[in-house]
Design a protein around this motif. Structure first.
Motif, PDB file in Angstrom:
ATOM      1  N   CYS A 161       0.825  -1.212   0.000  1.00 53.14           N
ATOM      2  CA  CYS A 161       0.000   0.000   0.000  1.00 53.14           C
ATOM      3  C   CYS A 161       0.859   1.262   0.000  1.00 53.14           C
ATOM      4  O   CYS A 161       0.541   2.248  -0.653  1.00 53.14           O
ATOM      5  CB  CYS A 161      -0.915   0.023   1.221  1.00 53.14           C
ATOM      6  N   ARG A 162       1.980   1.196   0.721  1.00 56.22           N
ATOM      7  CA  ARG A 162       2.897   2.333   0.818  1.00 56.22           C
ATOM      8  C   ARG A 162       3.363   2.780  -0.573  1.00 56.22           C
ATOM      9  O   ARG A 162       3.480   3.964  -0.865  1.00 56.22           O
ATOM     10  CB  ARG A 162       4.101   1.865   1.665  1.00 56.22           C
ATOM     11  N   VAL A 163       3.642   1.794  -1.454  1.00 61.56           N
ATOM     12  CA  VAL A 163       4.139   2.093  -2.799  1.00 61.56           C
ATOM     13  C   VAL A 163       2.998   2.512  -3.725  1.00 61.56           C
ATOM     14  O   VAL A 163       3.152   3.371  -4.589  1.00 61.56           O
ATOM     15  CB  VAL A 163       4.857   0.848  -3.382  1.00 61.56           C
ATOM     16  N   ALA A 164       1.834   1.909  -3.522  1.00 60.50           N
ATOM     17  CA  ALA A 164       0.725   2.091  -4.461  1.00 60.50           C
ATOM     18  C   ALA A 164      -0.196   3.244  -4.065  1.00 60.50           C
ATOM     19  O   ALA A 164      -1.224   3.451  -4.696  1.00 60.50           O
ATOM     20  CB  ALA A 164      -0.087   0.799  -4.550  1.00 60.50           C
TER      21      ALA A 164
ATOM     22  N   CYS B 105       0.716  -2.958 -13.866  1.00 60.35           N
ATOM     23  CA  CYS B 105       0.185  -3.068 -15.228  1.00 60.35           C
ATOM     24  C   CYS B 105      -0.185  -1.693 -15.752  1.00 60.35           C
ATOM     25  O   CYS B 105      -1.060  -1.551 -16.611  1.00 60.35           O
ATOM     26  CB  CYS B 105      -1.007  -4.020 -15.258  1.00 60.35           C
ATOM     27  N   ILE B 106       0.515  -0.662 -15.273  1.00 62.28           N
ATOM     28  CA  ILE B 106       0.141   0.721 -15.590  1.00 62.28           C
ATOM     29  C   ILE B 106       0.264   1.034 -17.085  1.00 62.28           C
ATOM     30  O   ILE B 106      -0.409   1.915 -17.598  1.00 62.28           O
ATOM     31  CB  ILE B 106       0.975   1.709 -14.726  1.00 62.28           C
TER      32      ILE B 106
ATOM     33  N   GLY C 299      -2.831   1.369 -19.139  1.00 59.21           N
ATOM     34  CA  GLY C 299      -3.779   2.355 -18.610  1.00 59.21           C
ATOM     35  C   GLY C 299      -3.950   2.074 -17.129  1.00 59.21           C
ATOM     36  O   GLY C 299      -4.127   0.930 -16.735  1.00 59.21           O
ATOM     37  N   ARG C 300      -3.899   3.115 -16.297  1.00 53.13           N
ATOM     38  CA  ARG C 300      -3.799   2.911 -14.857  1.00 53.13           C
ATOM     39  C   ARG C 300      -5.077   2.377 -14.221  1.00 53.13           C
ATOM     40  O   ARG C 300      -6.146   2.940 -14.377  1.00 53.13           O
ATOM     41  CB  ARG C 300      -3.422   4.240 -14.190  1.00 53.13           C
ATOM     42  N   VAL C 301      -4.939   1.290 -13.477  1.00 56.31           N
ATOM     43  CA  VAL C 301      -6.022   0.788 -12.629  1.00 56.31           C
ATOM     44  C   VAL C 301      -5.865   1.440 -11.261  1.00 56.31           C
ATOM     45  O   VAL C 301      -4.805   1.351 -10.651  1.00 56.31           O
ATOM     46  CB  VAL C 301      -5.943  -0.751 -12.470  1.00 56.31           C
ATOM     47  N   ALA C 302      -6.916   2.117 -10.783  1.00 53.97           N
ATOM     48  CA  ALA C 302      -6.868   2.738  -9.462  1.00 53.97           C
ATOM     49  C   ALA C 302      -8.186   2.502  -8.754  1.00 53.97           C
ATOM     50  O   ALA C 302      -9.178   2.141  -9.385  1.00 53.97           O
ATOM     51  CB  ALA C 302      -6.593   4.239  -9.590  1.00 53.97           C
ATOM     52  N   THR C 303      -8.173   2.716  -7.438  1.00 53.67           N
ATOM     53  CA  THR C 303      -9.422   2.571  -6.685  1.00 53.67           C
ATOM     54  C   THR C 303     -10.428   3.644  -7.096  1.00 53.67           C
ATOM     55  O   THR C 303     -11.601   3.564  -6.748  1.00 53.67           O
ATOM     56  CB  THR C 303      -9.153   2.668  -5.167  1.00 53.67           C
TER      57      THR C 303
ATOM     58  N   LEU D 191      -0.275   9.263 -17.495  1.00 50.50           N
ATOM     59  CA  LEU D 191      -0.494   7.867 -17.131  1.00 50.50           C
ATOM     60  C   LEU D 191      -0.859   7.782 -15.641  1.00 50.50           C
ATOM     61  O   LEU D 191      -1.569   6.883 -15.220  1.00 50.50           O
ATOM     62  CB  LEU D 191       0.776   7.070 -17.444  1.00 50.50           C
ATOM     63  N   GLY D 192      -0.354   8.745 -14.867  1.00 53.39           N
ATOM     64  CA  GLY D 192      -0.737   8.810 -13.455  1.00 53.39           C
ATOM     65  C   GLY D 192       0.131   7.968 -12.538  1.00 53.39           C
ATOM     66  O   GLY D 192      -0.323   7.494 -11.501  1.00 53.39           O
TER      67      GLY D 192
END
Ligand SMILES: [Zn+2]
Ligand SMILES: [Zn+2]
Ligand SMILES: [Zn+2]
Lengths: 442, 225
Positions: free
Chosen positions: A51-54, A66-67, A70-74, B96-97
Motif C-alpha cells: 500500500c505504501r508504494v501504491a 500493469c500501468i 492504462g492505470r487501474v486505481a481505486t 499515465l498517473g
C-alpha cells in the motif's frame, strides 16, 4: 460507448463518468482493486503491491504493475458485460486450401479434438514443423460453433506475422489485432489476435484460447501469463499452448496432469532436427582477447565454406562482434560477411543481404526475426554456455538449420567454456524430440 | 532500490560522512543515465522573465509582449528544459498517473524553493475533474513535504485541459482561478509553483490575483520550461 465493447472485457471507467451515469444491465459495475492488510491487489493483473508504494492521496491506491495498459486505481470501476457470443457464421469458415502432411494431419486432429472438448493442452512441435497450419481446422470448427477465440503470443512480431495469415485463412470471420505498439481502436470480433499482455483486458471472453510461442520472452516462467489466460478464458473454456521449447513451468503442469501434451517431433519435410555437437573450449574468451578464435571453430567454419554451405555464427554480446569480426576478416579473407545485432539500425538491410546471397555468413547476437530463414545453412554458437542464451533460445538457434527440403539437415555446433544446465537442457530437448521422431519414422 | 524510470538497480553509496553525521540519507531515486537525459537550465543563462535558456540576460520576445500587455512581467525560473526525456517523464507521471514518479525532482525543487525565500509557496491547483480522475495534484506531488499555502482553486469545471489546446487558445483562456484568502497575501513575497511553463498564461492569471491582493513581490518556479 457501443455496448459490444464491454462484451467479455473489463473496461476501465474514470470516477466522474461512473458517478454521473449509473449504467443499466446488462452492464456490470465491478471493483478494480481489493485491499488485504498492508497489500493492495489489482484485479486486472492479479499482482499485489505494498500500500505504501501504491498510495495516491486521500486513501486511494493504484496498480504500478500493469500501468502501461492504462492505470487501474481505486478511483476507477470496471464495466463488464458477460460474453454473449453474438456472431453470425458465414460459410465457408475456412478459406485456406493448403495441404497438410500426414504427420501434421494427425496433430491437427488432436488439436481439433482438444478444442472441441475445451481441454487444456500443450502442442510441443519442433521448430519448422508448420504449427500455424495445424491450428486451422480446430479454429474453423470452433468458429463454426459460434465460439469466440483468441490467438495470443508474448511477442509482438509473432502477432504481426500471424494476423495476415489468419485473415487469409478465415476471410468470412471478423478479426481484430491488439498489441501495445500502436493503439488501434478496439472492436468486437469473433477472432482476436493479441499479445498475451493484452489478454488482461478480457474477462471470461474466450471459448478457446491459443497461445503461440508460450516460452518466448518476456513471459517465460511467469505466473502472470497463467493468470492472464485464466482470466481471459471462460470458466468452461479451453486453452492450447503451442511451443517448440516448453519451459519448466509448463512441463510441471504436464507432470501434474493439468495439461495434456501432444508432440510433433518431425519438421514439415519429415526430417529430424539436426543434432547439437558440443565442443569444449575452456579458454576461448581469453583467446579472443588475444585475438584468436578456437582452432576447432575456425576449421569447422572453413569446412562449411569449402563444402559450399553458408552459416550463422552467434556470439553472446554486442561487444564481441567488434572482436570476432576482424579476426574472421583475416582468417577467411575471401568470404564476404557482416555482423549484426538486435539494435543495429541496418539490421533489415543486412538480413536481406544474407537472403540475397550477398554474404557467405552473418555473425550475430540475436535469433533475428521469426520467419527469417536462410536455406541450407549451418549454425554455430560461440559461448553457448553464457547466461544470455536461455535453453529455449538455444533450441530456437539450433532450429535455424535444416529448414529447407533442399538440405533438410545441417551442422549445428556449440562452443562452450564448460558444461551448464541451459546447454544440457537444449541438447536434451533436441534429442528427446528426435527419439520421438525416429519412433514415428520406423 | 531500483531506478523509478528505467528499473535499473541503483548502487547504494554510503560514505563515512553520511554515517558519522547520522543525517537522513538523500538517496537518489533515478539512475545516472536517466538523470543525464534531463537538460538542466542555468539561471544565469536564462530569460529573467520566463526562465527559458538563452545566452544574454535580457527579456525574450514573449516576455516583452507580457510586459507590453500588463506593464509588468513574471520572474520565473525553471529547473529543466522540456526536452524529450522531460516530455516522456510528464507523460508517465501526469497523464499515465504513475504517482511514484513525483519523487524524481523533489530534492532539487525543494532546494530551489528554499533559495527563493518566499513567505508563501502557492501551488497551481488542478480542477476537481482532474482530481477525481487522476487522483492527485501533480504540483503538490512534486513539491513533496515542503510547507505550502494552497490559496488558489479553480473557478468551475474546465472542460478542456490546457494540454489539449493550441498556443492561441491557451493565450485566450479567461481567468480560471479564485484566490480564497486575499487578506493573508497582503505585503507578502509569493512563490507560485507549477509543473511546466508553456505559454505563461496560467501563471500570469494566478499572478494577477496576487497583485490585486497587494502582495509585495511575486516570483514563480516550474520543473520544466
Ligand atoms: Zn495491475
Ligand atoms: Zn534509470
Ligand atoms: Zn522570457
Amino acid at each position: 460507448m457501443d455496448l459490444s465493447e464491454y462484451y467479455g472485457r473489463r473496461v476501465l471507467i474514470d470516477q466522474p463518468e461512473w458517478r454521473r451515469a449509473k449504467p443499466a444491465p446488462p452492464i456490470e459495475v465491478l471493483p478494480t482493486m481489493t485491499r488485504h492488510g498492508q497489500m493492495i491487489r489489482c484485479l486486472r493483473c492479479g499482482q499485489e503491491t505494498a500500500c505504501r508504494v501504491a498510495a495516491l492521496p486521500n486513501d486511494e491506491f493504484y496498480c504500478p504493475r500493469c500501468i502501461n495498459l492504462g492505470r487501474v486505481a481505486t478511483l476507477n470501476k470496471f464495466y463488464h458485460v458477460p460474453e454473449p457470443n453474438q456472431f453470425t457464421v458465414t460459410s465457408p469458415v475456412l478459406t485456406w486450401t493448403g495441404q497438410l502432411s500426414p504427420l501434421q494431419e494427425e496433430a491437427a486432429t488432436t488439436v481439433d479434438a482438444g478444442m472441441t472438448a475445451h481441454r487444456h493442452q500443450l502442442l510441443w512441435a519442433v521448430t519448422g514443423a508448420g504449427k500455424t497450419e495445424m491450428m486451422f481446422r480446430g479454429i474453423a470448427h470452433a468458429l463454426a460453433r459460434g465460439e469466440r477465440l483468441a490467438v495470443a503470443s508474448p511477442r509482438v512480431d509473432v502477432c504481426l506475422e500471424l494476423y495476415p495469415r489468419l485473415q487469409a485463412a478465415f476471410q468470412n470471420t471478423s478479426l481484430v489485432l491488439l498489441h501495445g505498439r500502436q493503439e488501434l481502436p478496439y472492436h468486437y470480433a469473433q477472432l482476436t489476435v493479441c499479445t498475451t499482455h493484452q489478454l488482461l483486458r478480457f474477462y471470461h471472453a474466450f471459448d478457446n484460447l491459443i497461445i503461440d510461442e508460450v516460452d518466448a520472452f518476456p513471459f517465460a516462467a511467469n505466473d502472470a501469463l497463467l493468470f492472464a489466460s485464466r482470466q481471459a478464458v471462460k470458466k468452461a473454456g479451453g486453452c492450447l499452448y503451442l511451443t517448440a521449447t516448453p519451459g519448466p513451468a509448463l512441463l510441471r503442469q504436464v507432470r501434474r496432469g493439468h495439461l495434456a501434451v501432444s508432440y510433433l517431433p518431425l519438421r514439415y519435410h519429415g526430417h529430424l532436427l539436426p543434432r547439437i555437437h558440443l565442443h569444449l573450449a575452456p579458454g576461448w574468451r581469453r583467446g579472443l582477447q588475444r585475438g584468436h578464435l578456437p582452432a576447432s571453430l575456425l576449421s569447422q567454419l572453413r569446412r562449411s565454406l569449402d563444402n559450399g554451405y553458408r552459416f550463422l555464427l552467434f556470439v553472446p554480446h554486442v561487444a564481441d562482434l567488434a572482436v570476432v569480426g576482424p579476426i574472421l576478416q583475416t582468417a577467411l579473407p575471401r568470404h564476404p560477411f557482416t555482423t549484426v545485432h538486435a539494435a543495429d539500425p541496418d539490421r533489415l538491410t543486412k538480413v536481406q543481404g544474407m537472403r540475397d546471397g550477398k554474404y557467405d555468413f552473418l555473425v550475430t547476437t540475436t535469433i533475428l526475426e521469426r520467419g527469417v530463414t536462410f536455406p541450407e545453412i549451418d549454425v554455430f554458437v560461440l559461448g553457448a554456455d553464457e547466461p544470455v542464451f536461455s535453453s529455449s533460445a538455444l533450441v530456437q538457434i539450433a532450429g535455424r538449420a535444416g529448414r529447407s527440403l533442399s538440405r533438410p539437415t545441417g551442422t549445428v555446433g556449440f562452443w562452450i567454456a564448460g558444461q551448464c544446465r541451459r546447454v544440457r537442457s537444449a541438447v536434451r530437448q533436441v534429442n528427446f524430440m528426435n527419439r520421438k521422431g525416429r519412433a514415428l519414422k520406423r | 532500490m531500483n531506478c523509478l524510470l528505467c528499473n535499473a538497480r541503483l548502487p547504494v553509496r554510503l560514505n563515512l560522512g553520511d554515517l558519522l553525521m547520522l543525517r537522513p540519507l538523500e538517496r537518489p531515486v533515478i539512475c545516472e543515465q536517466c538523470r543525464a537525459g534531463f537538460d538542466r537550465i542555468n539561471p544565469d543563462h536564462a530569460c529573467p522573465g520566463c526562465g527559458r535558456p538563452q545566452e544574454h540576460p535580457h527579456l525574450c520576445c514573449e516576455c516583452e509582449q507580457w510586459q507590453h500587455q500588463y506593464g509588468w512581467h513574471l520572474n520565473h525560473q525553471a529547473l529543466y528544459t522540456y526536452n524529450d526525456a522531460m516530455k516522456e517523464y510528464m507523460q508517465r507521471y501526469k497523464f499515465l498517473g504513475d504517482y511514484r514518479l513525483r519523487q524524481v525532482f523533489t530534492v532539487e525543487l525543494q532546494q530551489r524553493i528554499r533559495q527563493l525565500q518566499a513567505d508563501l509557496v502557492v501551488p497551481i491547483p488542478v480542477t476537481t475533474t482532474t482530481m477525481a480522475t487522476r487522483g492527485f495534484n501533480q504540483v503538490l506531488g512534486l513539491i513533496g513535504d515542503a510547507t505550502v499555502a494552497p490559496l488558489l482553486r479553480h473557478r468551475a469545471v474546465d472542460k478542456t485541459a490546457q494540454s489539449h489546446k493550441s498556443r492561441r487558445q491557451r493565450l485566450q483562456t479567461p481567468q480560471p482561478f479564485i484566490l480564497s484568502d486575499s487578506a493573508v497575501v497582503h505585503g507578502k513575497r509569493i512563490l507560485l509553483v507549477d509543473d511546466i511553463y508553456t505559454t505563461g498564461r496560467t501563471l500570469y492569471h494566478a499572478a494577477i490575483l496576487f497583485k490585486k491582493a497587494q502582495c509585495s513581490e511575486i516570483v514563480s518556479l516550474s520543473v520544466a520550461r
